[in-house]
Design a protein around this motif. Structure first.
Motif, PDB file in Angstrom:
ATOM      1  N   GLN A   1     -24.555 -18.955  47.553  1.00 42.04           N
ATOM      2  CA  GLN A   1     -25.545 -18.366  46.652  1.00 42.04           C
ATOM      3  C   GLN A   1     -26.634 -17.702  47.466  1.00 42.04           C
ATOM      4  O   GLN A   1     -27.177 -18.305  48.395  1.00 42.04           O
ATOM      5  N   LEU A   2     -26.951 -16.455  47.110  1.00 40.89           N
ATOM      6  CA  LEU A   2     -28.075 -15.726  47.696  1.00 40.89           C
ATOM      7  C   LEU A   2     -29.032 -15.407  46.564  1.00 40.89           C
ATOM      8  O   LEU A   2     -28.635 -14.776  45.581  1.00 40.89           O
ATOM      9  N   VAL A   3     -30.278 -15.817  46.710  1.00 40.83           N
ATOM     10  CA  VAL A   3     -31.267 -15.611  45.655  1.00 40.83           C
ATOM     11  C   VAL A   3     -32.367 -14.706  46.182  1.00 40.83           C
ATOM     12  O   VAL A   3     -33.146 -15.096  47.065  1.00 40.83           O
ATOM     13  N   ASP A   4     -32.421 -13.498  45.609  1.00 44.83           N
ATOM     14  CA  ASP A   4     -33.429 -12.513  45.995  1.00 44.83           C
ATOM     15  C   ASP A   4     -34.694 -12.722  45.182  1.00 44.83           C
ATOM     16  O   ASP A   4     -34.626 -12.982  43.978  1.00 44.83           O
ATOM     17  N   SER A   5     -35.840 -12.522  45.826  1.00 39.65           N
ATOM     18  CA  SER A   5     -37.113 -12.635  45.120  1.00 39.65           C
ATOM     19  C   SER A   5     -38.170 -11.799  45.832  1.00 39.65           C
ATOM     20  O   SER A   5     -37.932 -11.308  46.939  1.00 39.65           O
ATOM     21  N   GLY A   6     -39.312 -11.638  45.180  1.00 38.81           N
ATOM     22  CA  GLY A   6     -40.439 -10.955  45.794  1.00 38.81           C
ATOM     23  C   GLY A   6     -40.685  -9.542  45.313  1.00 38.81           C
ATOM     24  O   GLY A   6     -41.666  -8.906  45.720  1.00 38.81           O
ATOM     25  N   GLY A   7     -39.817  -9.037  44.471  1.00 35.61           N
ATOM     26  CA  GLY A   7     -40.023  -7.694  43.955  1.00 35.61           C
ATOM     27  C   GLY A   7     -41.205  -7.625  43.010  1.00 35.61           C
ATOM     28  O   GLY A   7     -41.792  -8.642  42.643  1.00 35.61           O
ATOM     29  N   GLY A   8     -41.554  -6.406  42.614  1.00 36.88           N
ATOM     30  CA  GLY A   8     -42.659  -6.223  41.695  1.00 36.88           C
ATOM     31  C   GLY A   8     -43.069  -4.772  41.634  1.00 36.88           C
ATOM     32  O   GLY A   8     -42.338  -3.889  42.101  1.00 36.88           O
ATOM     33  N   MET A   9     -44.233  -4.547  41.047  1.00 40.66           N
ATOM     34  CA  MET A   9     -44.777  -3.205  40.920  1.00 40.66           C
ATOM     35  C   MET A   9     -45.954  -3.063  41.876  1.00 40.66           C
ATOM     36  O   MET A   9     -46.792  -3.958  41.973  1.00 40.66           O
ATOM     37  N   VAL A  10     -46.003  -1.936  42.566  1.00 40.90           N
ATOM     38  CA  VAL A  10     -47.059  -1.686  43.534  1.00 40.90           C
ATOM     39  C   VAL A  10     -47.372  -0.197  43.545  1.00 40.90           C
ATOM     40  O   VAL A  10     -46.501   0.625  43.219  1.00 40.90           O
ATOM     41  N   GLN A  11     -48.572   0.146  43.905  1.00 43.17           N
ATOM     42  CA  GLN A  11     -48.940   1.551  44.031  1.00 43.17           C
ATOM     43  C   GLN A  11     -48.468   2.104  45.371  1.00 43.17           C
ATOM     44  O   GLN A  11     -48.269   1.345  46.339  1.00 43.17           O
ATOM     45  N   ALA A  12     -48.326   3.401  45.418  1.00 43.54           N
ATOM     46  CA  ALA A  12     -47.924   4.063  46.660  1.00 43.54           C
ATOM     47  C   ALA A  12     -48.895   3.683  47.783  1.00 43.54           C
ATOM     48  O   ALA A  12     -50.106   3.648  47.584  1.00 43.54           O
ATOM     49  N   GLY A  13     -48.306   3.393  48.932  1.00 43.31           N
ATOM     50  CA  GLY A  13     -49.109   2.945  50.066  1.00 43.31           C
ATOM     51  C   GLY A  13     -49.220   1.442  50.187  1.00 43.31           C
ATOM     52  O   GLY A  13     -49.693   0.932  51.208  1.00 43.31           O
ATOM     53  N   GLY A  14     -48.790   0.732  49.156  1.00 42.87           N
ATOM     54  CA  GLY A  14     -48.887  -0.723  49.148  1.00 42.87           C
ATOM     55  C   GLY A  14     -47.738  -1.393  49.877  1.00 42.87           C
ATOM     56  O   GLY A  14     -46.867  -0.733  50.466  1.00 42.87           O
ATOM     57  N   SER A  15     -47.748  -2.710  49.820  1.00 45.36           N
ATOM     58  CA  SER A  15     -46.759  -3.516  50.549  1.00 45.36           C
ATOM     59  C   SER A  15     -46.169  -4.596  49.645  1.00 45.36           C
ATOM     60  O   SER A  15     -46.821  -5.056  48.700  1.00 45.36           O
ATOM     61  N   LEU A  16     -44.962  -4.990  49.967  1.00 42.90           N
ATOM     62  CA  LEU A  16     -44.304  -6.128  49.339  1.00 42.90           C
ATOM     63  C   LEU A  16     -43.461  -6.822  50.393  1.00 42.90           C
ATOM     64  O   LEU A  16     -43.004  -6.181  51.354  1.00 42.90           O
TER      65      LEU A  16
END
Length: 121
Positions: free
Chosen positions: A3-18
């Protein structure tokens, strides 16, 4: 069962980081090459970055080189993708993948479920 569980995505403005994370279970993580891919609406899934089982030899797609950094923590069975200077064209669903061989194509054996990244202008 792997099992591989991806997380951490979201909405961000240009120039931002995730920072994305992919937690693995059901496999001997330290013996697998790991990679990140992404798929934008209406487009094919494309390679983003890969890292060897030991954490060496990171390799990136030209489109993300210098902005994204792949890393892994074998003690935590987790691979990361630090994404800086995000642009609207980085908007996609991001997937991690694992295989015994270097992960650079969509033929990788194991896949996460994906996490959505949306970058607004």
């Amino acid at each position: 069962q792997v099992q591989l569980v991806d997380s951490g995505g979201g909405m961000v403005q240009a120039g931002g980081s995730l920072r994305l994370s992919c937690a693995a279970s059901g496999l001997t993580f330290s013996t697998y090459s790991m990679g990140w891919f992404r798929q934008a609406p209406g487009k094919e899934r494309e390679f983003v970055a890969t890292i060897s089982w030991s954490g060496g030899s990171p390799y990136y797609a030209d489109s993300v080189k210098g902005r994204f950094t792949i890393s892994r923590d074998n003690a935590k069975n987790t691979v990361y993708l630090q994404m800086n200077s995000l642009q609207p064209e980085d908007t996609a669903v991001y997937y991690c993948a694992a295989d015994r061989v270097r992960v650079t194509t969509t033929r990788a054996r194991y896949w996460g479920q994906g996490t959505q990244v949306t970058v607004s202008s």
